[in-house]
Design a protein around this motif. Structure first.
Motif, PDB file in Angstrom:
ATOM      1  N   ILE A 144       0.834  -1.203   0.000  1.00  0.00           N
ATOM      2  CA  ILE A 144       0.000   0.000   0.000  1.00  0.00           C
ATOM      3  C   ILE A 144       0.866   1.249   0.000  1.00  0.00           C
ATOM      4  O   ILE A 144       0.623   2.222  -0.734  1.00  0.00           O
ATOM      5  CB  ILE A 144      -0.938  -0.004   1.222  1.00  0.00           C
ATOM      6  N   ASP A 148       0.394   3.054  -3.459  1.00  0.00           N
ATOM      7  CA  ASP A 148      -0.673   4.042  -3.341  1.00  0.00           C
ATOM      8  C   ASP A 148      -0.265   5.311  -2.617  1.00  0.00           C
ATOM      9  O   ASP A 148      -0.960   6.313  -2.711  1.00  0.00           O
ATOM     10  CB  ASP A 148      -1.874   3.411  -2.623  1.00  0.00           C
ATOM     11  N   PHE A 173      -3.862  -6.227  -4.911  1.00  0.00           N
ATOM     12  CA  PHE A 173      -5.322  -6.325  -4.934  1.00  0.00           C
ATOM     13  C   PHE A 173      -5.847  -6.768  -3.574  1.00  0.00           C
ATOM     14  O   PHE A 173      -6.796  -6.199  -3.034  1.00  0.00           O
ATOM     15  CB  PHE A 173      -5.730  -7.293  -6.039  1.00  0.00           C
ATOM     16  N   ARG A 176      -5.309  -3.951  -0.915  1.00  0.00           N
ATOM     17  CA  ARG A 176      -6.282  -2.864  -1.025  1.00  0.00           C
ATOM     18  C   ARG A 176      -7.649  -3.295  -0.494  1.00  0.00           C
ATOM     19  O   ARG A 176      -8.362  -2.520   0.131  1.00  0.00           O
ATOM     20  CB  ARG A 176      -6.411  -2.426  -2.486  1.00  0.00           C
ATOM     21  N   ARG A 177      -7.994  -4.512  -0.747  1.00  0.00           N
ATOM     22  CA  ARG A 177      -9.253  -5.026  -0.210  1.00  0.00           C
ATOM     23  C   ARG A 177      -9.212  -5.039   1.311  1.00  0.00           C
ATOM     24  O   ARG A 177     -10.187  -4.663   1.974  1.00  0.00           O
ATOM     25  CB  ARG A 177      -9.518  -6.434  -0.726  1.00  0.00           C
ATOM     26  N   PHE A 179      -7.371  -3.158   3.187  1.00  0.00           N
ATOM     27  CA  PHE A 179      -7.390  -1.763   3.644  1.00  0.00           C
ATOM     28  C   PHE A 179      -8.825  -1.223   3.621  1.00  0.00           C
ATOM     29  O   PHE A 179      -9.289  -0.570   4.567  1.00  0.00           O
ATOM     30  CB  PHE A 179      -6.473  -0.924   2.753  1.00  0.00           C
ATOM     31  N   ARG A 180      -9.495  -1.502   2.543  1.00  0.00           N
ATOM     32  CA  ARG A 180     -10.871  -1.056   2.410  1.00  0.00           C
ATOM     33  C   ARG A 180     -11.756  -1.638   3.485  1.00  0.00           C
ATOM     34  O   ARG A 180     -12.584  -0.929   4.091  1.00  0.00           O
ATOM     35  CB  ARG A 180     -11.367  -1.448   1.021  1.00  0.00           C
TER      36      ARG A 180
END
Lengths: 190, 319
Positions: A144, A148, A173, A176-177, A179-180
Protein backbone atom coordinates in the motif's frame (compact mmCIF):
# COMPACT_ATOMS: atom_id res chain seq x y z
CA UNK A 1 30.81 18.95 -6.74
CA UNK A 2 27.78 19.27 -8.98
CA UNK A 3 24.52 17.96 -7.61
CA UNK A 4 23.41 17.03 -11.12
CA UNK A 5 25.75 14.10 -11.43
CA UNK A 6 24.04 10.76 -12.07
CA UNK A 7 23.81 8.16 -9.35
CA UNK A 8 26.39 5.81 -10.81
CA UNK A 9 28.93 8.60 -10.99
CA UNK A 10 28.30 9.56 -7.41
CA UNK A 11 28.49 5.93 -6.38
CA UNK A 12 31.87 5.46 -7.98
CA UNK A 13 33.13 8.55 -6.18
CA UNK A 14 31.74 7.21 -2.94
CA UNK A 15 33.66 3.99 -3.40
CA UNK A 16 36.80 6.04 -3.75
CA UNK A 17 36.13 7.54 -0.36
CA UNK A 18 34.43 10.75 -1.34
CA UNK A 19 32.11 11.56 1.52
CA UNK A 20 30.79 14.61 -0.26
CA UNK A 21 29.42 12.39 -3.02
CA UNK A 22 27.65 10.27 -0.48
CA UNK A 23 26.23 13.41 1.04
CA UNK A 24 24.72 14.29 -2.33
CA UNK A 25 23.15 10.87 -2.60
CA UNK A 26 21.86 11.26 0.92
CA UNK A 27 20.18 14.55 0.10
CA UNK A 28 18.71 13.01 -3.03
CA UNK A 29 16.97 10.07 -1.38
CA UNK A 30 16.67 10.87 2.28
CA UNK A 31 13.13 12.20 2.09
CA UNK A 32 11.82 9.20 0.23
CA UNK A 33 13.43 6.78 2.63
CA UNK A 34 12.13 8.74 5.58
CA UNK A 35 8.60 8.94 4.21
CA UNK A 36 8.53 5.25 3.48
CA UNK A 37 9.79 4.46 6.98
CA UNK A 38 7.29 6.83 8.55
CA UNK A 39 4.34 5.33 6.70
CA UNK A 40 5.49 1.85 7.57
CA UNK A 41 6.12 2.46 11.23
CA UNK A 42 3.71 5.27 12.01
CA UNK A 43 6.20 6.98 14.30
CA UNK A 44 8.54 9.85 13.44
CA UNK A 45 11.31 8.83 15.84
CA UNK A 46 11.39 5.26 14.65
CA UNK A 47 11.30 6.45 11.08
CA UNK A 48 14.27 8.70 11.74
CA UNK A 49 16.23 5.87 13.26
CA UNK A 50 15.46 3.61 10.35
CA UNK A 51 16.42 6.34 7.94
CA UNK A 52 19.83 6.78 9.53
CA UNK A 53 20.37 3.05 9.82
CA UNK A 54 19.51 2.66 6.16
CA UNK A 55 22.16 5.06 5.00
CA UNK A 56 24.75 3.69 7.39
CA UNK A 57 24.15 0.19 6.08
CA UNK A 58 24.13 1.47 2.53
CA UNK A 59 27.49 3.13 3.02
CA UNK A 60 28.96 0.02 4.53
CA UNK A 61 27.63 -2.10 1.70
CA UNK A 62 28.63 0.26 -1.11
CA UNK A 63 31.43 -1.99 -2.36
CA UNK A 64 28.92 -4.83 -2.72
CA UNK A 65 26.33 -2.85 -4.65
CA UNK A 66 26.46 -4.22 -8.17
CA UNK A 67 23.95 -1.86 -9.74
CA UNK A 68 21.41 -4.57 -10.61
CA UNK A 69 18.67 -2.20 -9.53
CA UNK A 70 18.43 1.52 -9.08
CA UNK A 71 19.88 3.14 -6.01
CA UNK A 72 16.41 4.23 -4.94
CA UNK A 73 15.19 0.64 -5.06
CA UNK A 74 18.22 -0.56 -3.18
CA UNK A 75 17.78 1.98 -0.42
CA UNK A 76 14.09 1.21 -0.05
CA UNK A 77 14.89 -2.46 0.12
CA UNK A 78 17.26 -1.81 3.01
CA UNK A 79 14.72 0.43 4.69
CA UNK A 80 12.00 -2.17 4.23
CA UNK A 81 14.09 -4.81 5.92
CA UNK A 82 14.87 -2.50 8.80
CA UNK A 83 11.21 -1.59 9.19
CA UNK A 84 10.30 -5.25 9.22
CA UNK A 85 12.85 -5.91 11.94
CA UNK A 86 11.55 -3.04 13.99
CA UNK A 87 7.98 -4.21 13.66
CA UNK A 88 8.99 -7.68 14.75
CA UNK A 89 10.74 -6.21 17.72
CA UNK A 90 7.62 -4.31 18.62
CA UNK A 91 5.59 -7.46 18.49
CA UNK A 92 8.08 -9.33 20.64
CA UNK A 93 8.01 -6.58 23.20
CA UNK A 94 4.27 -6.44 23.06
CA UNK A 95 4.37 -2.75 22.28
CA UNK A 96 1.19 -1.15 21.17
CA UNK A 97 1.22 1.30 18.35
CA UNK A 98 0.89 4.79 19.68
CA UNK A 99 -2.75 5.72 19.76
CA UNK A 100 -3.49 8.55 17.38
CA UNK A 101 -5.20 10.44 20.17
CA UNK A 102 -2.01 10.37 22.18
CA UNK A 103 0.11 11.29 19.22
CA UNK A 104 -2.15 14.22 18.49
CA UNK A 105 -1.54 15.59 21.90
CA UNK A 106 2.13 15.84 21.07
CA UNK A 107 3.38 19.09 19.76
CA UNK A 108 3.23 19.20 15.99
CA UNK A 109 4.79 22.28 14.41
CA UNK A 110 3.28 21.48 11.03
CA UNK A 111 -0.16 22.47 12.30
CA UNK A 112 0.76 26.12 12.81
CA UNK A 113 -1.43 28.57 10.93
CA UNK A 114 -4.01 26.00 9.87
CA UNK A 115 -7.73 26.26 10.41
CA UNK A 116 -8.62 24.15 13.42
CA UNK A 117 -11.46 22.40 11.61
CA UNK A 118 -9.22 21.56 8.76
CA UNK A 119 -6.55 20.51 11.17
CA UNK A 120 -8.99 18.24 12.91
CA UNK A 121 -10.04 16.72 9.64
CA UNK A 122 -6.43 16.13 8.77
CA UNK A 123 -5.80 14.52 12.09
CA UNK A 124 -8.79 12.30 11.65
CA UNK A 125 -7.58 11.20 8.26
CA UNK A 126 -4.07 10.58 9.47
CA UNK A 127 -5.32 8.72 12.48
CA UNK A 128 -7.61 6.58 10.41
CA UNK A 129 -4.92 5.63 7.94
CA UNK A 130 -2.43 4.91 10.68
CA UNK A 131 -4.89 2.68 12.43
CA UNK A 132 -5.80 0.82 9.30
CA UNK A 133 -2.24 0.41 8.11
CA UNK A 134 -1.05 -0.81 11.51
CA UNK A 135 -3.70 -3.50 11.35
CA UNK A 136 -2.45 -4.85 8.03
CA UNK A 137 0.24 -7.49 7.77
CA UNK A 138 3.64 -6.04 7.05
CA UNK A 139 3.83 -7.22 3.40
CA UNK A 140 0.43 -5.72 2.59
CA UNK A 141 1.33 -2.55 4.41
CA UNK A 142 4.48 -2.22 2.32
CA UNK A 143 2.53 -2.69 -0.89
CA UNK A 144 0.00 0.00 0.00
CA UNK A 145 2.74 2.41 0.97
CA UNK A 146 4.89 1.80 -2.10
CA UNK A 147 2.12 1.86 -4.66
CA UNK A 148 -0.67 4.04 -3.34
CA UNK A 149 1.30 6.49 -1.20
CA UNK A 150 4.75 6.63 -2.79
CA UNK A 151 3.39 5.96 -6.29
CA UNK A 152 6.11 3.63 -7.41
CA UNK A 153 5.73 1.49 -10.51
CA UNK A 154 4.98 -2.22 -10.43
CA UNK A 155 8.44 -2.95 -11.72
CA UNK A 156 10.11 -0.94 -8.98
CA UNK A 157 7.92 -2.51 -6.33
CA UNK A 158 8.78 -5.97 -7.61
CA UNK A 159 12.48 -5.13 -7.26
CA UNK A 160 12.05 -3.79 -3.76
CA UNK A 161 10.02 -6.72 -2.55
CA UNK A 162 11.84 -9.31 -4.58
CA UNK A 163 8.87 -10.81 -6.41
CA UNK A 164 7.37 -10.75 -9.90
CA UNK A 165 5.17 -8.00 -11.29
CA UNK A 166 2.16 -10.30 -11.52
CA UNK A 167 2.67 -11.31 -7.90
CA UNK A 168 2.84 -7.64 -6.94
CA UNK A 169 -0.48 -6.96 -8.70
CA UNK A 170 -2.22 -9.89 -7.07
CA UNK A 171 -0.90 -9.10 -3.61
CA UNK A 172 -1.74 -5.45 -4.06
CA UNK A 173 -5.32 -6.33 -4.93
CA UNK A 174 -5.63 -8.25 -1.69
CA UNK A 175 -3.92 -5.50 0.30
CA UNK A 176 -6.28 -2.86 -1.03
CA UNK A 177 -9.25 -5.03 -0.21
CA UNK A 178 -7.94 -5.49 3.30
CA UNK A 179 -7.39 -1.76 3.64
CA UNK A 180 -10.87 -1.06 2.41
CA UNK A 181 -12.49 -3.55 4.75
CA UNK A 182 -10.65 -2.26 7.81
CA UNK A 183 -11.42 1.34 6.89
CA UNK A 184 -15.12 0.57 6.54
CA UNK A 185 -15.11 -1.13 9.92
CA UNK A 186 -13.37 1.86 11.49
CA UNK A 187 -15.77 4.37 9.99
CA UNK A 188 -18.76 2.31 11.03
CA UNK A 189 -17.43 2.10 14.58
CA UNK A 190 -17.12 5.90 14.89
CA UNK B 1 -23.22 -18.08 -17.74
CA UNK B 2 -23.01 -17.33 -14.04
CA UNK B 3 -19.59 -18.89 -13.88
CA UNK B 4 -18.39 -16.75 -16.76
CA UNK B 5 -19.94 -13.72 -15.10
CA UNK B 6 -18.08 -14.33 -11.84
CA UNK B 7 -14.83 -14.76 -13.71
CA UNK B 8 -15.43 -11.47 -15.43
CA UNK B 9 -16.32 -9.86 -12.10
CA UNK B 10 -13.06 -11.03 -10.63
CA UNK B 11 -11.12 -9.54 -13.53
CA UNK B 12 -13.01 -6.27 -13.39
CA UNK B 13 -12.76 -5.92 -9.63
CA UNK B 14 -9.01 -6.32 -9.80
CA UNK B 15 -8.87 -3.40 -12.21
CA UNK B 16 -11.25 -1.10 -10.32
CA UNK B 17 -8.60 0.59 -8.24
CA UNK B 18 -6.65 1.67 -11.29
CA UNK B 19 -9.91 2.48 -12.97
CA UNK B 20 -10.65 5.12 -10.34
CA UNK B 21 -7.12 6.49 -10.80
CA UNK B 22 -7.49 6.54 -14.57
CA UNK B 23 -4.54 4.27 -15.00
CA UNK B 24 -6.09 1.43 -16.91
CA UNK B 25 -4.88 0.53 -20.39
CA UNK B 26 -7.34 0.97 -23.23
CA UNK B 27 -8.42 -2.63 -23.65
CA UNK B 28 -9.03 -3.27 -19.96
CA UNK B 29 -10.79 0.09 -19.57
CA UNK B 30 -13.28 -0.85 -22.23
CA UNK B 31 -14.03 -4.18 -20.59
CA UNK B 32 -14.60 -2.56 -17.20
CA UNK B 33 -16.88 0.13 -18.56
CA UNK B 34 -18.86 -2.50 -20.42
CA UNK B 35 -19.25 -4.69 -17.31
CA UNK B 36 -20.05 -2.17 -14.62
CA UNK B 37 -23.60 -1.26 -15.75
CA UNK B 38 -24.51 -4.93 -15.70
CA UNK B 39 -23.14 -5.85 -12.28
CA UNK B 40 -24.31 -4.33 -8.99
CA UNK B 41 -21.70 -6.13 -6.92
CA UNK B 42 -18.93 -4.59 -8.96
CA UNK B 43 -20.51 -1.17 -8.66
CA UNK B 44 -20.69 -1.59 -4.86
CA UNK B 45 -17.10 -2.68 -4.88
CA UNK B 46 -16.16 0.37 -6.91
CA UNK B 47 -17.89 2.69 -4.46
CA UNK B 48 -16.09 1.33 -1.40
CA UNK B 49 -12.76 1.38 -3.19
CA UNK B 50 -13.24 5.00 -4.15
CA UNK B 51 -13.84 5.92 -0.51
CA UNK B 52 -10.65 4.17 0.59
CA UNK B 53 -8.75 5.78 -2.21
CA UNK B 54 -9.99 9.20 -1.25
CA UNK B 55 -8.75 8.71 2.31
CA UNK B 56 -5.38 7.57 1.07
CA UNK B 57 -5.09 10.50 -1.30
CA UNK B 58 -5.82 12.90 1.56
CA UNK B 59 -3.28 11.13 3.71
CA UNK B 60 -0.71 11.23 0.94
CA UNK B 61 -0.97 14.97 0.60
CA UNK B 62 -0.24 15.46 4.30
CA UNK B 63 3.33 16.50 5.12
CA UNK B 64 5.30 14.03 7.16
CA UNK B 65 6.73 15.11 10.53
CA UNK B 66 9.99 17.00 10.50
CA UNK B 67 13.09 14.83 10.49
CA UNK B 68 15.06 14.82 13.73
CA UNK B 69 18.48 14.16 12.17
CA UNK B 70 20.34 15.44 9.16
CA UNK B 71 23.50 14.86 7.16
CA UNK B 72 25.83 16.07 9.88
CA UNK B 73 24.41 13.53 12.29
CA UNK B 74 24.84 10.79 9.75
CA UNK B 75 28.36 11.91 9.00
CA UNK B 76 29.26 11.70 12.66
CA UNK B 77 27.73 8.28 12.88
CA UNK B 78 29.61 7.09 9.81
CA UNK B 79 32.85 8.15 11.44
CA UNK B 80 32.13 6.09 14.50
CA UNK B 81 30.33 3.11 13.03
CA UNK B 82 31.27 3.00 9.39
CA UNK B 83 33.68 0.25 8.61
CA UNK B 84 33.68 0.17 4.88
CA UNK B 85 36.74 0.39 2.67
CA UNK B 86 35.30 3.54 1.23
CA UNK B 87 35.23 5.08 4.62
CA UNK B 88 38.79 4.07 5.34
CA UNK B 89 39.80 5.65 2.07
CA UNK B 90 37.90 8.74 3.10
CA UNK B 91 39.95 8.90 6.24
CA UNK B 92 43.10 8.81 4.23
CA UNK B 93 41.98 11.43 1.80
CA UNK B 94 39.92 13.83 3.79
CA UNK B 95 40.72 13.49 7.45
CA UNK B 96 44.49 13.80 7.72
CA UNK B 97 44.46 16.62 10.24
CA UNK B 98 42.74 14.72 12.94
CA UNK B 99 42.68 11.11 13.84
CA UNK B 100 39.36 9.58 12.91
CA UNK B 101 37.22 8.35 15.75
CA UNK B 102 36.69 5.05 14.02
CA UNK B 103 40.40 4.20 13.96
CA UNK B 104 40.73 5.57 17.46
CA UNK B 105 38.13 3.12 18.60
CA UNK B 106 39.96 0.38 16.80
CA UNK B 107 43.25 1.34 18.40
CA UNK B 108 41.58 1.61 21.75
CA UNK B 109 40.12 -1.84 21.33
CA UNK B 110 43.50 -3.14 20.37
CA UNK B 111 45.11 -1.57 23.41
CA UNK B 112 42.44 -2.74 25.76
CA UNK B 113 42.24 -6.16 24.34
CA UNK B 114 44.40 -8.57 26.19
CA UNK B 115 45.70 -11.66 24.46
CA UNK B 116 43.48 -13.78 26.60
CA UNK B 117 40.41 -11.96 25.44
CA UNK B 118 40.60 -13.52 22.03
CA UNK B 119 40.24 -17.17 21.54
CA UNK B 120 43.64 -17.38 19.90
CA UNK B 121 45.23 -15.68 22.86
CA UNK B 122 43.44 -17.94 25.27
CA UNK B 123 44.61 -20.95 23.35
CA UNK B 124 48.15 -19.67 23.37
CA UNK B 125 48.08 -19.06 27.07
CA UNK B 126 46.63 -22.45 27.75
CA UNK B 127 49.23 -24.15 25.62
CA UNK B 128 52.08 -22.24 27.18
CA UNK B 129 50.87 -22.93 30.67
CA UNK B 130 50.47 -26.61 29.93
CA UNK B 131 53.96 -26.76 28.48
CA UNK B 132 55.30 -25.00 31.54
CA UNK B 133 53.61 -27.46 33.87
CA UNK B 134 54.91 -30.45 31.95
CA UNK B 135 58.41 -29.04 31.83
CA UNK B 136 58.31 -28.20 35.51
CA UNK B 137 57.13 -31.67 36.38
CA UNK B 138 59.78 -33.33 34.27
CA UNK B 139 62.42 -30.99 35.55
CA UNK B 140 61.51 -31.61 39.12
CA UNK B 141 61.56 -35.30 38.45
CA UNK B 142 65.07 -35.20 37.10
CA UNK B 143 66.40 -32.16 38.85
CA UNK B 144 64.95 -31.82 42.30
CA UNK B 145 65.83 -28.45 43.71
CA UNK B 146 65.69 -29.30 47.32
CA UNK B 147 64.90 -32.23 49.40
CA UNK B 148 66.65 -34.83 51.39
CA UNK B 149 66.52 -37.32 48.61
CA UNK B 150 68.55 -35.07 46.45
CA UNK B 151 71.17 -34.24 48.98
CA UNK B 152 73.04 -37.41 48.72
CA UNK B 153 72.61 -37.93 45.06
CA UNK B 154 75.09 -37.15 42.45
CA UNK B 155 73.96 -34.33 40.27
CA UNK B 156 73.12 -35.33 36.80
CA UNK B 157 74.35 -33.47 33.85
CA UNK B 158 71.71 -31.99 31.71
CA UNK B 159 73.61 -30.56 28.91
CA UNK B 160 77.16 -31.49 29.35
CA UNK B 161 78.17 -35.09 29.37
CA UNK B 162 81.44 -34.23 30.95
CA UNK B 163 82.26 -34.83 34.51
CA UNK B 164 82.80 -31.26 35.39
CA UNK B 165 80.55 -28.33 35.51
CA UNK B 166 78.86 -27.11 32.47
CA UNK B 167 81.35 -25.86 30.00
CA UNK B 168 80.96 -23.62 27.05
CA UNK B 169 83.43 -23.12 24.33
CA UNK B 170 84.52 -19.56 23.90
CA UNK B 171 83.04 -19.52 20.44
CA UNK B 172 79.66 -20.19 21.86
CA UNK B 173 79.61 -16.93 23.69
CA UNK B 174 77.17 -16.78 26.48
CA UNK B 175 75.32 -19.84 27.47
CA UNK B 176 71.95 -20.06 25.78
CA UNK B 177 68.86 -19.41 27.76
CA UNK B 178 67.21 -22.39 29.33
CA UNK B 179 70.45 -24.18 29.77
CA UNK B 180 70.64 -26.03 33.00
CA UNK B 181 73.85 -25.78 34.87
CA UNK B 182 74.74 -27.65 37.92
CA UNK B 183 77.24 -27.34 40.57
CA UNK B 184 79.37 -30.42 40.88
CA UNK B 185 79.94 -31.43 44.44
CA UNK B 186 83.28 -30.45 45.65
CA UNK B 187 85.16 -31.35 48.70
CA UNK B 188 85.46 -28.92 51.41
CA UNK B 189 89.11 -28.49 50.70
CA UNK B 190 88.47 -27.71 47.09
CA UNK B 191 86.03 -25.07 47.94
CA UNK B 192 88.51 -23.28 50.04
CA UNK B 193 91.19 -23.55 47.46
CA UNK B 194 91.37 -20.25 45.63
CA UNK B 195 93.01 -21.87 42.66
CA UNK B 196 90.08 -24.08 42.09
CA UNK B 197 87.67 -21.31 42.74
CA UNK B 198 89.22 -19.23 40.03
CA UNK B 199 86.95 -20.92 37.55
CA UNK B 200 84.06 -18.99 38.85
CA UNK B 201 85.32 -15.68 37.83
CA UNK B 202 85.23 -16.43 34.21
CA UNK B 203 88.57 -14.85 33.75
CA UNK B 204 91.27 -16.84 32.23
CA UNK B 205 94.06 -17.62 34.57
CA UNK B 206 93.18 -14.96 37.01
CA UNK B 207 93.19 -16.09 40.49
CA UNK B 208 90.30 -15.10 42.51
CA UNK B 209 90.11 -15.01 46.21
CA UNK B 210 86.92 -16.79 46.94
CA UNK B 211 86.88 -15.44 50.38
CA UNK B 212 86.80 -11.93 49.17
CA UNK B 213 83.48 -10.36 49.47
CA UNK B 214 84.07 -7.28 47.54
CA UNK B 215 85.82 -8.48 44.51
CA UNK B 216 84.91 -6.90 41.31
CA UNK B 217 85.43 -9.09 38.38
CA UNK B 218 87.42 -8.10 35.47
CA UNK B 219 85.12 -9.00 32.71
CA UNK B 220 87.39 -8.03 29.95
CA UNK B 221 88.46 -11.58 29.47
CA UNK B 222 85.16 -13.09 30.35
CA UNK B 223 85.08 -15.31 27.34
CA UNK B 224 88.64 -16.40 27.29
CA UNK B 225 89.21 -20.04 27.89
CA UNK B 226 90.30 -21.03 31.29
CA UNK B 227 92.69 -23.56 30.07
CA UNK B 228 90.15 -26.26 29.90
CA UNK B 229 88.58 -25.29 26.65
CA UNK B 230 85.81 -23.24 28.06
CA UNK B 231 84.74 -21.03 30.78
CA UNK B 232 82.58 -21.72 33.67
CA UNK B 233 79.58 -19.99 34.92
CA UNK B 234 78.84 -20.10 38.55
CA UNK B 235 75.38 -20.61 39.81
CA UNK B 236 75.73 -17.24 41.40
CA UNK B 237 76.05 -15.65 38.01
CA UNK B 238 72.80 -17.10 36.94
CA UNK B 239 70.76 -14.99 39.18
CA UNK B 240 71.66 -11.55 40.04
CA UNK B 241 71.27 -10.50 43.61
CA UNK B 242 69.81 -13.84 44.50
CA UNK B 243 71.82 -15.75 47.04
CA UNK B 244 71.94 -19.50 47.29
CA UNK B 245 69.38 -20.90 49.54
CA UNK B 246 70.76 -21.61 52.92
CA UNK B 247 73.84 -19.59 52.20
CA UNK B 248 74.57 -16.24 53.55
CA UNK B 249 73.86 -13.36 51.39
CA UNK B 250 76.66 -11.90 49.52
CA UNK B 251 77.95 -9.00 51.45
CA UNK B 252 79.62 -7.36 48.58
CA UNK B 253 77.88 -5.29 46.05
CA UNK B 254 77.60 -6.99 42.72
CA UNK B 255 79.88 -5.41 40.26
CA UNK B 256 78.60 -4.22 37.01
CA UNK B 257 80.47 -5.19 33.99
CA UNK B 258 80.38 -3.78 30.57
CA UNK B 259 78.91 -5.67 27.78
CA UNK B 260 80.00 -5.12 24.22
CA UNK B 261 76.51 -5.95 23.08
CA UNK B 262 75.06 -3.13 24.99
CA UNK B 263 73.57 -5.21 27.75
CA UNK B 264 74.83 -4.89 31.23
CA UNK B 265 74.94 -7.89 33.38
CA UNK B 266 76.11 -8.43 36.85
CA UNK B 267 78.37 -11.08 38.09
CA UNK B 268 77.95 -12.08 41.57
CA UNK B 269 81.06 -12.57 43.59
CA UNK B 270 80.63 -15.71 45.57
CA UNK B 271 81.49 -15.49 49.16
CA UNK B 272 83.40 -18.11 50.89
CA UNK B 273 80.24 -19.50 52.33
CA UNK B 274 78.70 -19.77 48.94
CA UNK B 275 81.77 -21.37 47.50
CA UNK B 276 82.05 -23.72 50.42
CA UNK B 277 80.87 -27.12 49.57
CA UNK B 278 77.61 -28.02 51.02
CA UNK B 279 75.89 -31.09 50.09
CA UNK B 280 72.58 -29.43 49.76
CA UNK B 281 74.08 -26.62 47.75
CA UNK B 282 76.09 -29.10 45.74
CA UNK B 283 73.04 -30.92 44.69
CA UNK B 284 71.15 -27.86 43.93
CA UNK B 285 70.49 -27.18 40.32
CA UNK B 286 70.14 -23.85 38.83
CA UNK B 287 68.80 -22.85 35.61
CA UNK B 288 70.68 -20.45 33.57
CA UNK B 289 68.64 -17.64 32.41
CA UNK B 290 69.21 -15.39 29.63
CA UNK B 291 71.71 -12.78 30.53
CA UNK B 292 69.97 -10.69 33.08
CA UNK B 293 70.29 -7.08 32.19
CA UNK B 294 70.47 -4.43 34.75
CA UNK B 295 68.27 -1.53 34.20
CA UNK B 296 69.63 1.90 34.48
CA UNK B 297 68.19 2.56 37.86
CA UNK B 298 70.07 -0.36 39.23
CA UNK B 299 67.12 -2.66 39.62
CA UNK B 300 67.98 -5.96 38.16
CA UNK B 301 65.54 -7.79 36.07
CA UNK B 302 65.54 -11.28 34.99
CA UNK B 303 64.17 -12.71 31.84
CA UNK B 304 62.83 -16.13 32.38
CA UNK B 305 62.16 -18.29 29.42
CA UNK B 306 59.33 -20.70 29.73
CA UNK B 307 60.28 -23.99 31.23
CA UNK B 308 63.13 -22.71 33.25
CA UNK B 309 63.46 -24.05 36.72
CA UNK B 310 64.01 -21.74 39.59
CA UNK B 311 65.24 -22.57 43.05
CA UNK B 312 62.78 -22.15 45.77
CA UNK B 313 64.01 -19.10 47.47
CA UNK B 314 62.23 -16.45 49.38
CA UNK B 315 64.35 -13.92 47.61
CA UNK B 316 62.50 -14.72 44.50
CA UNK B 317 59.97 -12.28 45.73
CA UNK B 318 62.12 -9.62 44.17
CA UNK B 319 61.07 -10.97 40.86
Amino acid sequence: MSSQLPDNELLSRCRQGNLEAFGLLYSRYVLQVYRFSYHMLGDADDADDVKQDTFVKAYQALPNFRGDCSLQTWLLKIAGNLCRDRLKMRMRRGEMEMLPEIEDSLHDPSSYGIDPAESLERKDTRNAVHRVLSGLPEPQRALIVLRDIEEMSYQEISEVLGCSVSSVKLRLFRARRGFRDRLESLLKAR
Amino acid sequence: MIRLFRTECRTVQRALWDYTNHRLPEGVLEKVEHHLPTCEACRHELKSLRQAQHVLTSYKSEPVPVQRTDWSDLQQRLLTEGNAPALRAAFQNDAREERPAESENRAEDRRRRRPGETWQGSLLYAGGFTAFLITAALGYRFFPLTGASARHEQPKAVVSAGPGPLEFAPSQGRPPAGTVAYHKPQTEADALNPAKNSRYNGSAGREHDATSKTDAYDDSNAEEPDGRGGYHMTPAVLRTNTPVKGAKKHAGKPAETSDPDGMRFVKHSPTSEEAAPRQDAASRYYVMDQIAPVSRNGVSRRFVTPGTLVPSNEDDAAY
